[in-house]
Design a protein around this motif. Structure first.
Motif, short mmCIF file in Angstrom:
data_model
loop_
_atom_site.label_atom_id
_atom_site.label_comp_id
_atom_site.label_asym_id
_atom_site.label_seq_id
_atom_site.Cartn_x
_atom_site.Cartn_y
_atom_site.Cartn_z
N ALA A 7 -36.91 23.19 1.18
CA ALA A 7 -35.96 22.35 1.89
C ALA A 7 -35.94 22.62 3.39
O ALA A 7 -35.38 21.84 4.16
CB ALA A 7 -34.55 22.57 1.34
N GLY A 8 -36.56 23.72 3.81
CA GLY A 8 -36.49 24.11 5.21
C GLY A 8 -35.33 25.05 5.45
O GLY A 8 -34.56 25.37 4.54
N PRO A 9 -35.15 25.50 6.69
CA PRO A 9 -34.17 26.55 6.97
C PRO A 9 -32.72 26.09 7.01
O PRO A 9 -31.81 26.90 6.92
CB PRO A 9 -34.60 27.05 8.36
CG PRO A 9 -35.25 25.86 8.99
CD PRO A 9 -35.96 25.16 7.87
N GLY A 10 -32.49 24.79 7.16
CA GLY A 10 -31.11 24.34 7.22
C GLY A 10 -30.98 22.93 7.75
O GLY A 10 -30.49 22.03 7.07
N HIS A 79 -35.64 24.11 -3.19
CA HIS A 79 -35.31 25.49 -2.81
C HIS A 79 -35.14 25.61 -1.31
O HIS A 79 -35.80 24.91 -0.53
CB HIS A 79 -36.43 26.45 -3.26
CG HIS A 79 -36.35 26.84 -4.69
ND1 HIS A 79 -35.63 27.92 -5.13
CD2 HIS A 79 -36.90 26.28 -5.80
CE1 HIS A 79 -35.74 28.03 -6.45
NE2 HIS A 79 -36.51 27.04 -6.88
N THR A 80 -34.28 26.52 -0.89
CA THR A 80 -34.08 26.74 0.53
C THR A 80 -35.32 27.33 1.18
O THR A 80 -36.09 28.05 0.55
CB THR A 80 -32.88 27.68 0.76
OG1 THR A 80 -32.63 27.80 2.16
CG2 THR A 80 -33.14 29.05 0.20
N GLY A 81 -35.52 27.03 2.47
CA GLY A 81 -36.64 27.59 3.23
C GLY A 81 -37.97 27.22 2.62
O GLY A 81 -38.26 26.05 2.36
N ASP A 82 -38.78 28.23 2.35
CA ASP A 82 -40.04 28.04 1.63
C ASP A 82 -39.90 28.69 0.26
O ASP A 82 -39.43 29.82 0.16
CB ASP A 82 -41.21 28.68 2.39
CG ASP A 82 -42.53 28.45 1.68
OD1 ASP A 82 -43.24 27.50 2.05
OD2 ASP A 82 -42.84 29.19 0.72
N PRO A 83 -40.32 28.00 -0.80
CA PRO A 83 -40.12 28.54 -2.15
C PRO A 83 -40.79 29.88 -2.40
O PRO A 83 -40.38 30.62 -3.31
CB PRO A 83 -40.74 27.45 -3.05
CG PRO A 83 -40.71 26.21 -2.23
CD PRO A 83 -40.91 26.66 -0.82
N ALA A 84 -41.80 30.23 -1.59
CA ALA A 84 -42.55 31.46 -1.85
C ALA A 84 -41.82 32.72 -1.41
O ALA A 84 -42.22 33.83 -1.77
CB ALA A 84 -43.91 31.39 -1.16
N THR A 106 -44.54 22.13 -2.76
CA THR A 106 -44.58 21.64 -1.38
C THR A 106 -43.91 22.69 -0.49
O THR A 106 -42.71 22.94 -0.64
CB THR A 106 -43.83 20.30 -1.24
OG1 THR A 106 -44.50 19.31 -2.03
CG2 THR A 106 -43.80 19.85 0.22
N PRO A 107 -44.67 23.32 0.39
CA PRO A 107 -44.09 24.39 1.20
C PRO A 107 -43.04 23.86 2.17
O PRO A 107 -42.98 22.65 2.46
CB PRO A 107 -45.29 24.97 1.96
CG PRO A 107 -46.30 23.87 1.96
CD PRO A 107 -46.09 23.11 0.70
N GLY A 108 -42.20 24.77 2.65
CA GLY A 108 -41.17 24.39 3.61
C GLY A 108 -41.12 25.36 4.76
O GLY A 108 -41.75 26.42 4.75
N VAL A 109 -40.38 25.00 5.80
CA VAL A 109 -40.18 25.87 6.96
C VAL A 109 -39.21 26.97 6.57
O VAL A 109 -38.08 26.70 6.16
CB VAL A 109 -39.63 25.08 8.16
CG1 VAL A 109 -39.40 26.00 9.35
CG2 VAL A 109 -40.57 23.94 8.53
N SER A 110 -39.63 28.22 6.69
CA SER A 110 -38.78 29.34 6.33
C SER A 110 -37.72 29.60 7.40
O SER A 110 -37.94 29.35 8.59
CB SER A 110 -39.63 30.59 6.14
OG SER A 110 -38.81 31.75 6.02
N SER A 111 -36.57 30.13 7.00
CA SER A 111 -35.56 30.55 7.96
C SER A 111 -36.10 31.64 8.88
O SER A 111 -35.58 31.84 9.98
CB SER A 111 -34.32 31.07 7.23
OG SER A 111 -34.63 32.18 6.41
#
Length: 273
Positions: A7-10, A79-84, A106-111
């Motif tokens: 979902a990315g960091p926020g 999932h928040t941030g990146d699922p990994a 699908t990766p996301g931008v981590s906090s």
């Protein structure tokens, strides 16, 4: 098909284009309600079923996925941030494998990177730190013995601590045990990229007091290291005396690589470091 989506960091507009498309196409979205920005749910279609996993067990989440798959639905596990990173996704994937249910990620931008952006910081500065350790303090959930924070701190690398904002007295003690000088620059970034983001700059020895004074005890990333200081070496990548595949060194260029002053902008690219 189960689509694990970061979902990315926020901030809602920091989800990836692919992630936004999958939300729009989803028949079922199971989202981490305590962490994911609810504005992202506005991207779903009018007939989409939405479930908040904050109060659900692993078994309940997987059962909902299985029921949706039996109906031929497309499911997004948001999932928040990146699922990994600290996403507890492996156990879900293993259960799906056992049931023969396909999935992708699908990766996301981590906090982690949202916090760096909030600080205007670069984790890997030439001459300061070329390595980043992502870890957490030990609380109710143990860490492997060889990965205790005191052991990680001994490397002298940039440290990024997840899930540790409520354990900062212990963090300070572990950092001291690991040889980190209490005056080492540090920061606490609360809810990076959210509208109520808070950036607290402090030192390794004042983390607990700083968080307490600001009323921060969760949903924050803790960063420690000299990358938050003013001194670093100039990047070779843009140095006039350095040749690489796209540029030849300037004739007579000064070969010395002095420390950059505090206003210099270090390179964000990987080559020539």
């Amino acid at each position: 098909m189960i689509r694990f989506v970061g979902a990315g960091p926020g901030a809602a507009d920091l989800i990836t284009v692919r992630g936004a498309r999958l939300l729009a196409e989803a028949d079922l979205v199971i989202y981490a309600g305590s962490l994911v920005n609810p504005e992202l749910l506005d991207l779903t279609g009018p007939s989409c079923t939405v479930m908040d996993s904050a109060s659900m067990t692993l078994e309940e989440v997987v059962s909902a996925m299985e029921d949706a798959e039996a109906k031929g639905w497309s499911t997004v596990r948001l999932h928040t941030g990146d699922p990994a990173l600290y996403g507890a996704t492996r156990e879900q994937m293993d259960e799906l494998d056992r049931r023969g249910i396909p999935y992708d990620v699908t990766p996301g931008v981590s906090s982690l990177f949202g916090a760096a952006a909030a600080l205007g910081a670069e984790f890997t500065l030439p001459g300061v730190s070329q390595s980043l350790i992502v870890t957490r303090a030990e609380g109710r959930t143990p860490v492997p013995e060889g990965e205790r924070l005191a052991s990680m701190a001994k490397h002298g690398c940039t440290l990024a601590l997840f899930l540790s904002a409520g354990l900062l007295s212990n963090v300070e003690a572990d950092l001291r045990e690991g040889g980190v000088d209490p005056s080492t620059p540090a920061a606490i970034v609360y809810k990076a990229t959210w509208p109520d983001e808070i950036v607290l700059r402090c030192t390794a020895g004042t983390l607990a007091r700083t968080a307490r004074d600001a009323g921060v005890s969760k949903t924050a990333l803790v960063l420690v290291g000299r990358f938050l200081g003013d001194e670093y070496d100039r990047s070779l990548l843009y140095h006039p005396g350095f040749s690489h595949g796209f540029r030849t060194a300037e004739k007579g260029a000064d070969g010395a690589l002095p420390l950059a002053d505090a206003s210099a902008q270090p390179s964000s690219e990987a080559g020539g470091r």
